[in-house]
Design a protein around this motif. Sequence first.
Motif, PDB file in Angstrom:
ATOM      1  N   ILE A 116      -9.596  41.402 -36.804  1.00 54.29           N
ATOM      2  CA  ILE A 116      -8.990  40.976 -35.542  1.00 54.29           C
ATOM      3  C   ILE A 116      -9.537  39.623 -35.100  1.00 54.29           C
ATOM      4  N   ALA A 117     -10.862  39.430 -35.198  1.00 49.30           N
ATOM      5  CA  ALA A 117     -11.464  38.145 -34.823  1.00 49.30           C
ATOM      6  C   ALA A 117     -10.914  37.015 -35.684  1.00 49.30           C
ATOM      7  N   ALA A 118     -10.767  37.268 -36.988  1.00 44.71           N
ATOM      8  CA  ALA A 118     -10.220  36.243 -37.882  1.00 44.71           C
ATOM      9  C   ALA A 118      -8.770  35.923 -37.522  1.00 44.71           C
ATOM     10  N   ALA A 119      -7.977  36.948 -37.245  1.00 44.15           N
ATOM     11  CA  ALA A 119      -6.567  36.726 -36.877  1.00 44.15           C
ATOM     12  C   ALA A 119      -6.459  35.936 -35.576  1.00 44.15           C
ATOM     13  N   LEU A 120      -7.267  36.306 -34.593  1.00 40.71           N
ATOM     14  CA  LEU A 120      -7.240  35.588 -33.314  1.00 40.71           C
ATOM     15  C   LEU A 120      -7.713  34.146 -33.483  1.00 40.71           C
ATOM     16  N   SER A 121      -8.701  33.949 -34.337  1.00 40.51           N
ATOM     17  CA  SER A 121      -9.195  32.604 -34.604  1.00 40.51           C
ATOM     18  C   SER A 121      -8.104  31.742 -35.234  1.00 40.51           C
ATOM     19  N   VAL A 122      -7.428  32.276 -36.237  1.00 37.16           N
ATOM     20  CA  VAL A 122      -6.317  31.551 -36.859  1.00 37.16           C
ATOM     21  C   VAL A 122      -5.271  31.209 -35.796  1.00 37.16           C
ATOM     22  N   GLY A 123      -4.969  32.168 -34.945  1.00 36.99           N
ATOM     23  CA  GLY A 123      -3.985  31.925 -33.887  1.00 36.99           C
ATOM     24  C   GLY A 123      -4.392  30.806 -32.947  1.00 36.99           C
ATOM     25  N   LEU A 124      -5.659  30.770 -32.581  1.00 36.99           N
ATOM     26  CA  LEU A 124      -6.127  29.718 -31.677  1.00 36.99           C
ATOM     27  C   LEU A 124      -6.172  28.355 -32.359  1.00 36.99           C
ATOM     28  N   PHE A 125      -6.442  28.328 -33.664  1.00 36.51           N
ATOM     29  CA  PHE A 125      -6.454  27.047 -34.373  1.00 36.51           C
ATOM     30  C   PHE A 125      -5.049  26.502 -34.593  1.00 36.51           C
ATOM     31  N   VAL A 126      -4.062  27.377 -34.667  1.00 35.14           N
ATOM     32  CA  VAL A 126      -2.679  26.937 -34.850  1.00 35.14           C
ATOM     33  C   VAL A 126      -2.002  26.668 -33.500  1.00 35.14           C
ATOM     34  N   ALA A 127      -2.483  27.291 -32.440  1.00 32.82           N
ATOM     35  CA  ALA A 127      -1.854  27.168 -31.115  1.00 32.82           C
ATOM     36  C   ALA A 127      -1.667  25.721 -30.645  1.00 32.82           C
ATOM     37  N   PRO A 128      -2.649  24.819 -30.829  1.00 29.80           N
ATOM     38  CA  PRO A 128      -2.413  23.434 -30.382  1.00 29.80           C
ATOM     39  C   PRO A 128      -1.242  22.762 -31.097  1.00 29.80           C
ATOM     40  N   VAL A 129      -0.980  23.149 -32.329  1.00 33.65           N
ATOM     41  CA  VAL A 129       0.157  22.584 -33.057  1.00 33.65           C
ATOM     42  C   VAL A 129       1.459  23.038 -32.396  1.00 33.65           C
ATOM     43  N   SER A 130       1.537  24.326 -32.109  1.00 40.32           N
ATOM     44  CA  SER A 130       2.705  24.866 -31.424  1.00 40.32           C
ATOM     45  C   SER A 130       2.859  24.235 -30.037  1.00 40.32           C
ATOM     46  N   PHE A 131       1.740  24.133 -29.341  1.00 38.00           N
ATOM     47  CA  PHE A 131       1.722  23.536 -28.005  1.00 38.00           C
ATOM     48  C   PHE A 131       2.301  22.123 -28.067  1.00 38.00           C
ATOM     49  N   HIS A 132       1.787  21.319 -29.006  1.00 42.22           N
ATOM     50  CA  HIS A 132       2.254  19.947 -29.143  1.00 42.22           C
ATOM     51  C   HIS A 132       3.740  19.904 -29.471  1.00 42.22           C
ATOM     52  N   ARG A 133       4.185  20.776 -30.352  1.00 42.36           N
ATOM     53  CA  ARG A 133       5.588  20.790 -30.749  1.00 42.36           C
ATOM     54  C   ARG A 133       6.483  21.109 -29.551  1.00 42.36           C
ATOM     55  N   ILE A 134       6.059  22.041 -28.715  1.00 45.55           N
ATOM     56  CA  ILE A 134       6.879  22.460 -27.582  1.00 45.55           C
ATOM     57  C   ILE A 134       6.955  21.378 -26.506  1.00 45.55           C
ATOM     58  N   ILE A 135       5.867  20.619 -26.314  1.00 45.89           N
ATOM     59  CA  ILE A 135       5.889  19.587 -25.270  1.00 45.89           C
ATOM     60  C   ILE A 135       6.173  18.193 -25.823  1.00 45.89           C
ATOM     61  N   TYR A 136       6.498  18.102 -27.112  1.00 48.35           N
ATOM     62  CA  TYR A 136       6.745  16.824 -27.772  1.00 48.35           C
ATOM     63  C   TYR A 136       7.736  15.975 -26.978  1.00 48.35           C
ATOM     64  N   ARG A 137       7.402  14.717 -26.798  1.00 46.12           N
ATOM     65  CA  ARG A 137       8.217  13.722 -26.081  1.00 46.12           C
ATOM     66  C   ARG A 137       8.409  14.038 -24.599  1.00 46.12           C
TER      67      ARG A 137
END
Length: 162
Positions: free
Chosen positions: A68-89
């Motif tokens: 669970i810790a590994a899965a949550l960690s992966v999620g948090l490391f990928v989250a900024p990419v998703s965040f950036h994509r959603i607010i792009y431009r």
Amino acid sequence: MADSPRYSRPGEEPGDRLDRQLNELLQELRLAQGGTQILFAFLLGIAFQTRFQEADTFIHTVYAATLIAAALSVGLFVAPVSFHRIIYRRQLRHRMLPIASRMAIAGLLLAVLAVAGGLLIALDVILPRTAAILTVAAILFWFGIFWFGIPAWVRRTSGGEE
């Protein structure tokens, strides 16, 4: 943090500063993300090993928490990419960067826990359980010093702002 002139280079425009800070964060995330994803993939395979299926409840509990810790960690490391994509431009990098930075720090904390859990699972096979737990506790302390303690000390003693 992102709006502070303290984090600017001489002659750097605010937009350039945000671009640089985002690039620095993405470089850090690439490194952390790869290792955590490899650990997560390795952990997924453990559950299907015969020896693991015969392990006791303690190891199964450690495994579940580690996975669970590994899965949550992966999620948090990928989250900024998703965040950036959603607010792009949308001209919102100044709001995204402090949040993405906190996501990365939380991801590092969870990555440390996942590494410790994976280590405990492995050490429990070759050491007495008490020795395995004490070894992992010492390694957690070591990670705490180098990943969090020293950087926090440098930040606090530098006289810099948040």
